[in-house]
Every structure is written in structure tokens, then in C-alpha cells.
Motif scaffolding. Structure first.
Motif, PDB file in Angstrom:
ATOM      1  N   GLY A 327     -35.265 -22.950  43.108  1.00  0.00           N
ATOM      2  CA  GLY A 327     -34.790 -21.566  43.105  1.00  0.00           C
ATOM      3  C   GLY A 327     -35.898 -20.552  43.342  1.00  0.00           C
ATOM      4  N   ASP A 328     -37.152 -20.996  43.288  1.00  0.00           N
ATOM      5  CA  ASP A 328     -38.273 -20.116  43.629  1.00  0.00           C
ATOM      6  C   ASP A 328     -38.303 -19.867  45.144  1.00  0.00           C
ATOM      7  OD1 ASP A 328     -38.887 -20.499  40.975  1.00  0.00           O
ATOM      8  OD2 ASP A 328     -40.783 -21.546  41.328  1.00  0.00           O
ATOM      9  N   TRP A 329     -39.112 -18.888  45.533  1.00  0.00           N
ATOM     10  CA  TRP A 329     -39.368 -18.662  46.965  1.00  0.00           C
ATOM     11  C   TRP A 329     -40.879 -18.617  47.191  1.00  0.00           C
ATOM     12  CZ3 TRP A 329     -36.064 -17.496  51.231  1.00  0.00           C
ATOM     13  CH2 TRP A 329     -34.697 -17.498  50.922  1.00  0.00           C
ATOM     14  N   ALA A 330     -41.319 -19.125  48.327  1.00  0.00           N
ATOM     15  CA  ALA A 330     -42.698 -18.871  48.764  1.00  0.00           C
ATOM     16  C   ALA A 330     -42.636 -17.760  49.793  1.00  0.00           C
ATOM     17  CB  ALA A 330     -43.305 -20.128  49.362  1.00  0.00           C
ATOM     18  N   MET A 331     -43.597 -16.847  49.687  1.00  0.00           N
ATOM     19  CA  MET A 331     -43.607 -15.698  50.595  1.00  0.00           C
ATOM     20  C   MET A 331     -45.044 -15.498  51.066  1.00  0.00           C
ATOM     21  SD  MET A 331     -43.088 -11.815  49.399  1.00  0.00           S
ATOM     22  CE  MET A 331     -43.400 -10.447  50.502  1.00  0.00           C
ATOM     23  N   THR A 332     -45.229 -15.339  52.353  1.00  0.00           N
ATOM     24  CA  THR A 332     -46.579 -15.113  52.872  1.00  0.00           C
ATOM     25  C   THR A 332     -46.585 -13.893  53.770  1.00  0.00           C
ATOM     26  OG1 THR A 332     -47.285 -17.407  52.737  1.00  0.00           O
ATOM     27  CG2 THR A 332     -48.376 -16.065  54.391  1.00  0.00           C
ATOM     28  N   THR A 392     -48.666  -2.252  46.341  1.00  0.00           N
ATOM     29  CA  THR A 392     -49.537  -2.097  47.506  1.00  0.00           C
ATOM     30  C   THR A 392     -50.346  -3.370  47.723  1.00  0.00           C
ATOM     31  OG1 THR A 392     -49.675   0.254  47.081  1.00  0.00           O
ATOM     32  CG2 THR A 392     -51.333  -0.661  48.559  1.00  0.00           C
ATOM     33  N   LEU A 393     -50.152  -3.951  48.891  1.00  0.00           N
ATOM     34  CA  LEU A 393     -50.882  -5.169  49.237  1.00  0.00           C
ATOM     35  C   LEU A 393     -52.058  -4.810  50.129  1.00  0.00           C
ATOM     36  CD1 LEU A 393     -48.011  -7.592  50.346  1.00  0.00           C
ATOM     37  CD2 LEU A 393     -48.949  -7.263  48.067  1.00  0.00           C
ATOM     38  N   THR A 394     -53.155  -5.517  49.946  1.00  0.00           N
ATOM     39  CA  THR A 394     -54.284  -5.384  50.870  1.00  0.00           C
ATOM     40  C   THR A 394     -54.461  -6.742  51.539  1.00  0.00           C
ATOM     41  OG1 THR A 394     -55.288  -3.794  49.388  1.00  0.00           O
ATOM     42  CG2 THR A 394     -56.734  -4.781  51.058  1.00  0.00           C
ATOM     43  N   VAL A 395     -54.198  -6.776  52.848  1.00  0.00           N
ATOM     44  CA  VAL A 395     -54.282  -8.066  53.549  1.00  0.00           C
ATOM     45  C   VAL A 395     -55.429  -8.000  54.557  1.00  0.00           C
ATOM     46  CG1 VAL A 395     -52.931  -9.876  54.662  1.00  0.00           C
ATOM     47  CG2 VAL A 395     -51.747  -8.030  53.446  1.00  0.00           C
ATOM     48  N   PRO A 396     -56.526  -8.721  54.296  1.00  0.00           N
ATOM     49  CA  PRO A 396     -57.652  -8.683  55.226  1.00  0.00           C
ATOM     50  C   PRO A 396     -57.279  -9.251  56.598  1.00  0.00           C
ATOM     51  CG  PRO A 396     -58.281  -9.700  53.125  1.00  0.00           C
ATOM     52  CD  PRO A 396     -56.783  -9.566  53.129  1.00  0.00           C
ATOM     53  N   SER A 397     -58.054  -8.890  57.595  1.00  0.00           N
ATOM     54  CA  SER A 397     -57.835  -9.385  58.954  1.00  0.00           C
ATOM     55  C   SER A 397     -57.844 -10.916  58.977  1.00  0.00           C
ATOM     56  CB  SER A 397     -58.971  -8.844  59.829  1.00  0.00           C
ATOM     57  OG  SER A 397     -58.999  -9.508  61.059  1.00  0.00           O
ATOM     58  N   HIS A 398     -56.954 -11.498  59.760  1.00  0.00           N
ATOM     59  CA  HIS A 398     -56.869 -12.974  59.934  1.00  0.00           C
ATOM     60  C   HIS A 398     -56.787 -13.686  58.591  1.00  0.00           C
ATOM     61  CE1 HIS A 398     -58.709 -12.938  64.275  1.00  0.00           C
ATOM     62  NE2 HIS A 398     -57.728 -12.082  64.112  1.00  0.00           N
ATOM     63  N   ASP A 399     -56.041 -13.116  57.683  1.00  0.00           N
ATOM     64  CA  ASP A 399     -55.938 -13.708  56.343  1.00  0.00           C
ATOM     65  C   ASP A 399     -54.490 -13.557  55.873  1.00  0.00           C
ATOM     66  OD1 ASP A 399     -56.618 -14.799  53.848  1.00  0.00           O
ATOM     67  OD2 ASP A 399     -58.503 -13.684  53.751  1.00  0.00           O
ATOM     68  N   VAL A 400     -54.241 -13.949  54.660  1.00  0.00           N
ATOM     69  CA  VAL A 400     -52.875 -13.897  54.120  1.00  0.00           C
ATOM     70  C   VAL A 400     -52.895 -13.388  52.686  1.00  0.00           C
ATOM     71  CG1 VAL A 400     -51.882 -15.826  55.442  1.00  0.00           C
ATOM     72  CG2 VAL A 400     -53.092 -16.294  53.300  1.00  0.00           C
ATOM     73  N   VAL A 401     -51.734 -12.893  52.250  1.00  0.00           N
ATOM     74  CA  VAL A 401     -51.420 -12.837  50.819  1.00  0.00           C
ATOM     75  C   VAL A 401     -50.241 -13.789  50.652  1.00  0.00           C
ATOM     76  CG1 VAL A 401     -50.449 -11.441  48.969  1.00  0.00           C
ATOM     77  CG2 VAL A 401     -52.281 -10.515  50.393  1.00  0.00           C
ATOM     78  N   ALA A 402     -50.400 -14.770  49.773  1.00  0.00           N
ATOM     79  CA  ALA A 402     -49.328 -15.768  49.610  1.00  0.00           C
ATOM     80  C   ALA A 402     -48.880 -15.797  48.161  1.00  0.00           C
ATOM     81  CB  ALA A 402     -49.835 -17.146  50.030  1.00  0.00           C
ATOM     82  N   TYR A 403     -47.580 -15.674  47.975  1.00  0.00           N
ATOM     83  CA  TYR A 403     -46.999 -15.652  46.628  1.00  0.00           C
ATOM     84  C   TYR A 403     -46.003 -16.775  46.438  1.00  0.00           C
ATOM     85  CZ  TYR A 403     -48.508 -10.733  45.930  1.00  0.00           C
ATOM     86  OH  TYR A 403     -49.212  -9.575  45.767  1.00  0.00           O
ATOM     87  N   ARG A 404     -45.912 -17.222  45.210  1.00  0.00           N
ATOM     88  CA  ARG A 404     -44.738 -17.986  44.780  1.00  0.00           C
ATOM     89  C   ARG A 404     -43.949 -17.044  43.883  1.00  0.00           C
ATOM     90  NH1 ARG A 404     -43.861 -24.047  44.113  1.00  0.00           N
ATOM     91  NH2 ARG A 404     -41.826 -24.131  43.089  1.00  0.00           N
ATOM     92  N   LEU A 405     -42.706 -16.800  44.241  1.00  0.00           N
ATOM     93  CA  LEU A 405     -41.837 -15.936  43.433  1.00  0.00           C
ATOM     94  C   LEU A 405     -41.052 -16.861  42.522  1.00  0.00           C
ATOM     95  CD1 LEU A 405     -40.651 -13.642  46.362  1.00  0.00           C
ATOM     96  CD2 LEU A 405     -42.596 -13.305  44.819  1.00  0.00           C
ATOM     97  N   ILE A 406     -41.370 -16.753  41.226  1.00  0.00           N
ATOM     98  CA  ILE A 406     -40.883 -17.735  40.261  1.00  0.00           C
ATOM     99  C   ILE A 406     -39.675 -17.191  39.510  1.00  0.00           C
ATOM    100  CG2 ILE A 406     -41.517 -19.074  38.207  1.00  0.00           C
ATOM    101  CD1 ILE A 406     -44.425 -18.919  39.185  1.00  0.00           C
ATOM    102  N   ARG A 407     -38.608 -17.945  39.460  1.00  0.00           N
ATOM    103  CA  ARG A 407     -37.377 -17.500  38.767  1.00  0.00           C
ATOM    104  C   ARG A 407     -37.526 -17.627  37.260  1.00  0.00           C
ATOM    105  NH1 ARG A 407     -31.629 -18.248  41.390  1.00  0.00           N
ATOM    106  NH2 ARG A 407     -31.291 -16.913  39.612  1.00  0.00           N
TER     107      ARG A 407
END
Ligand code: GLA
Length: 407
Positions: A327-332, A392-407
Motif C-alpha cells: 500500500g506504500d508508494w515510491a516516488m522519485t 519545498t524540494l531542492t533537487v540538484p542537477s542530474h540527481d533525484v529526491v526519492a521517497y517512500r510514502l508509507i501508509r
């Protein structure tokens, strides 16, 4: 034979066939994880390299992180013997393939090998055309666990027929072998290969570049971003037992740490095979930390088996989502641009449903998720039912912010 014995024998045979079928079925429950000779060594391979890599797989913790296949790519071949059975190059592999697979198995790992549907491999070694059953039998005798089957020198060969033939031969040989089909997407294997092999390449070879296409007179090589955008169109075709393959990893081969992290994250999001391509005997702490990120690997190996899709783009950023089994989601959030991007994220803009595969919805209006950062390994608060305030997200060049959204 008495009636009772007959019943026992029949039951035994029935159960053995059942167990055998079950083993085959579960070979590709999750995307395959391992290492291959090609990206780093090309044809410069031998027994010492494989033994050294097998040892390093264990001592570096990679095996325990899930990487089990050690795949010998092109250029291991010697000639066929008088009966047509393929032999290993005796100079490169003096103890032979059975010895090598015994060694690799003794480390709790599996051994992969490489062939081609045509007359010759891409490097001009003997191909399997006309020898499929013999080759499959030889691999099984050697204790091979994985076959990558390439597509060079296949004039007038029908792709579906060729891969089906080897698939039948592997099954007839009797040893469960992961079948990795490598015809570069030329014949749209995602449309016909799901019940033939376990993964199929979707495009040309990768090279160690984040975003530059490399053009040769007769072929091209894809950058990380080219691979992602090709694979992006194919998420509906992936699932347990049959995976899209955007090619092997280039982490640790020369890109920046940000680029390696983005590359690895996206392969995890896309439920892509995680086949390492660097010299793991000698890697930096940064590389090791990236490729052994267990929370990221769990996203790749998730049992729901859904390939992430690229939901939207904004300010140059790409927003990718992958529903997970519990039921979680991964988001990048991927930043392919040359600059750091600051982004005000409103959860309600991402109320989405996976209509193609799992039918799951993010439901940000009804569900509050805890937000886990998959690279800092820290909790970052919660999603909000009504986002008045933005994150507010800060995403560096050629990089990611990756989350697991946990229920
Ligand atoms: C093709 C494949 C590569 C590699 C080489 C080996 O180009 O796509 O992944 O196996 O052949 O020659």
C-alpha cells in the motif's frame, strides 16, 4: 509393480514435475540482480576475474544485498568439439566452466553465460543458431543459472521463433535457467516475449554517460536518460516473471555521484534488472553506498512488480510513481536539467491511479502517508490532506529526491 508402488511412483513423478515447474516459474519473481563482465571488461575476461568478482561479491556485502548472478558476457567461447558441443576458451578458463560454476555456487552465488541467436555473437564468437538444444544441454551440464541471448548475425531469423526455440531447449535440458533476451527492442519483444523468457532488452546498449547519445556509423549507444525515456513508454508490459530491461548499470564507471545515484534510483523505480557493470573488487565508498542501498533495492524487488511511470513534468523535473505491495508508494523527482531546481510540491497535484496494472491510487485527499527519504534514510514528516502549505524540494542537477510514502 504393485498397485500401491505404482501410486507412490506416480505421486513422486507428479510432485517432481510440480516442483520443477515451480522452480522455473519463480526464477523471475523479482527483477534479476547480479553483475556482468561486459560494461567494464568487454572481452578481457578470464577465470581469475570471475573468481575475484565472486569473492568480492561476498566480502563487499553485495551478495547479501541481493546480487546473486555473476554473468560472463561475450568472449568466453572456444570452439565446438567434434560432436558440436561448445567449449570454453581453455586459455581464459583453464579449469573449465563446471569448475567455475562449482566455485561460484560454493559462495552462494549463481553463474550466467552469454550466447546469440545468430551464427556468431557480436564479438564474432560461435552463436547458437542450429545448436540450441546442444548449447542448452551443455549449459545445464556446466551448472549455469542464467543465459543472456544476443541478437547479432541473425539475417532472416525470426525473433520470436528463435527465442522460443532456446526457451524450449533450456526447459528440455532440465535446469532452471534465467533467460535474458537481448534483441535491443528491434522486434518489440514486450508484445510477444512475456511467456518465452524472463526479461528483454528494450533498446540499444548503454554507455557511461548521463545524457549524451553516442552515434556510430551503423549503431548508437544510449545514455542513462535515453534508456529511461525509451523504457518510459513500456511500463504496462512489465510484471512478475517478465521484465523490461533498459540495460546494465554503469554506476561506478565514471559518472558523478549524483548521476550514479539518479541512474540507480531510476533502475529501481522502473523494476529494471540490477546488473552491476563496475569493478566491484575495487570501488569507492560512494559507489558501494549507492548500489547497496537496501531501501532502494526493496523498491526494485517489491512483490507487486509494477514498473514506475513518468506521471508529469514541471520546471524541468520529472515526477515518477511506483505503487508497492503493502500500500506504500515510491516516488522519485528526477532532475535531468543542468541546474539545481527548487520546487514547491503540493501532494494534491499527484492524486493518481495506476489504471494499467495495479489499479492502486495515491488518494492524497484521504490518506496521510509518512514520508521516508530513501537516500538520507530519514523521515521527513507527512503528506497533508489539504495542502495549503507546500513542501519545498531542492533537487540538484542530474540527481533525484526519492521517497517512500508509507501508509
Ligand atoms: C551486444 C549486447 C551487449 C553485449 C555485447 C557483447 O552489443 O547488446 O550488451 O552483450 O553485444 O558483444
Amino acid at each position: 509393480m504393485s498397485k500401491k508402488n505404482f501410486v507412490f511412483v506416480a505421486l513422486f513423478l507428479f510432485m517432481s514435475v510440480g516442483l520443477y515447474a515451480q522452480k522455473w516459474e519463480h526464477v523471475a519473481d523479482a527483477p534479476q540482480m547480479g553483475w556482468s563482465t561486459w560494461n567494464k571488461f568487454q572481452g578481457n575476461i578470464n577465470e581469475n576475474v570471475i573468481v575475484g568478482i565472486a569473492d568480492a561479491m561476498v566480502t563487499s556485502g553485495l551478495r547479501d544485498a541481493g546480487y546473486v548472478y555473476i554473468n560472463i558476457d561475450d568472449c568466453w567461447h572456444g570452439n565446438r568439439d567434434a560432436d558440436g558441443f561448445i567449449q570454453a576458451d581453455a586459455k581464459k578458463f583453464p579449469h573449465g566452466m563446471k569448475w567455475l560454476s562449482d566455485y561460484v555456487h560454493s559462495k552462494g552465488l549463481k553463474l550466467g553465460i552469454y550466447s546469440d541467436c545468430g551464427t556468431q555473437t557480436c564479438a564474432g564468437m560461435p552463436g547458437s543458431l542450429g545448436h540450441e538444444y546442444q548449447d542448452a544441454l551443455q549449459y545445464a551440464r556446466w551448472g549455469i543459472d542464467y543465459l543472456k541471448e544476443d541478437w547479432c548475425n541473425t539475417i532472416n531469423v525470426n525473433a520470436k521463433g528463435a527465442y522460443q526455440l532456446m526457451s524450449d531447449a533450456l526447459r528440455a535440458a532440465g535446469r532452471p535457467i534465467f533467460h535474458s533476451m537481448c534483441e535491443w527492442g528491434d522486434n518489440k519483444p514486450w508484445k510477444w516475449a512475456r511467456d518465452i523468457g524472463h526479461s528483454w532488452r528494450v533498446g540499444p546498449d548503454i554507455w557511461c554517460s548521463f545524457d549524451s547519445l553516442r552515434v556510430f556509423p551503423t549503431y548508437v549507444q544510449y545514455s542513462v536518460m535515453d534508456c529511461i525515456h525509451k523504457n518510459d513508454t513500456l511500463s504496462e508490459y512489465a510484471g512478475r516473471g517478465h521484465w523490461n530491461d533498459p540495460d546494465m548499470l554503469e554506476c561506478g564507471n565514471g559518472m558523478t555521484v549524483s548521476e550514479d545515484r539518479a541512474h540507480f534510483t531510476m533502475w529501481c523505480m522502473m523494476a529494471s534488472p540490477l546488473i552491476l557493470g563496475n569493478d566491484i573488487r575495487n570501488m569507492s565508498q560512494d559507489t558501494k553506498a549507492i548500489i547497496t542501498n537496501k531501501e532502494m533495492i526493496a523498491v526494485n524487488q517489491d512483490s507487486l512488480g509494477v514498473q514506475a511511470w513518468h506521471y508529469s513534468s514541471d520546471q524541468g523535473l520529472e515526477f515518477w510513481f511506483k505503487p508497492l505491495a503493502n500500500g506504500d508508494w515510491a516516488m522519485t523527482v528526477l532532475n535531468p536539467t543542468k541546474n539545481t531546481v527548487k520546487y514547491d510540491l503540493k501532494w494534491q497535484n499527484f492524486n493518481i491511479t495506476d489504471t494499467q496494472v495495479s489499479k492502486k491510487s495515491t488518494d492524497f485527499d484521504k490518506i496521510i502517508y509518512k514520508v521516508r527519504n530513501l537516500w538520507t534514510h530519514k523521515m521527513e514528516g507527512k503528506t497533508m490532506l489539504k495542502s495549503k502549505k507546500c513542501r519545498t524540494l531542492t533537487v540538484p542537477s542530474h540527481d533525484v529526491v526519492a521517497y517512500r510514502l508509507i501508509r
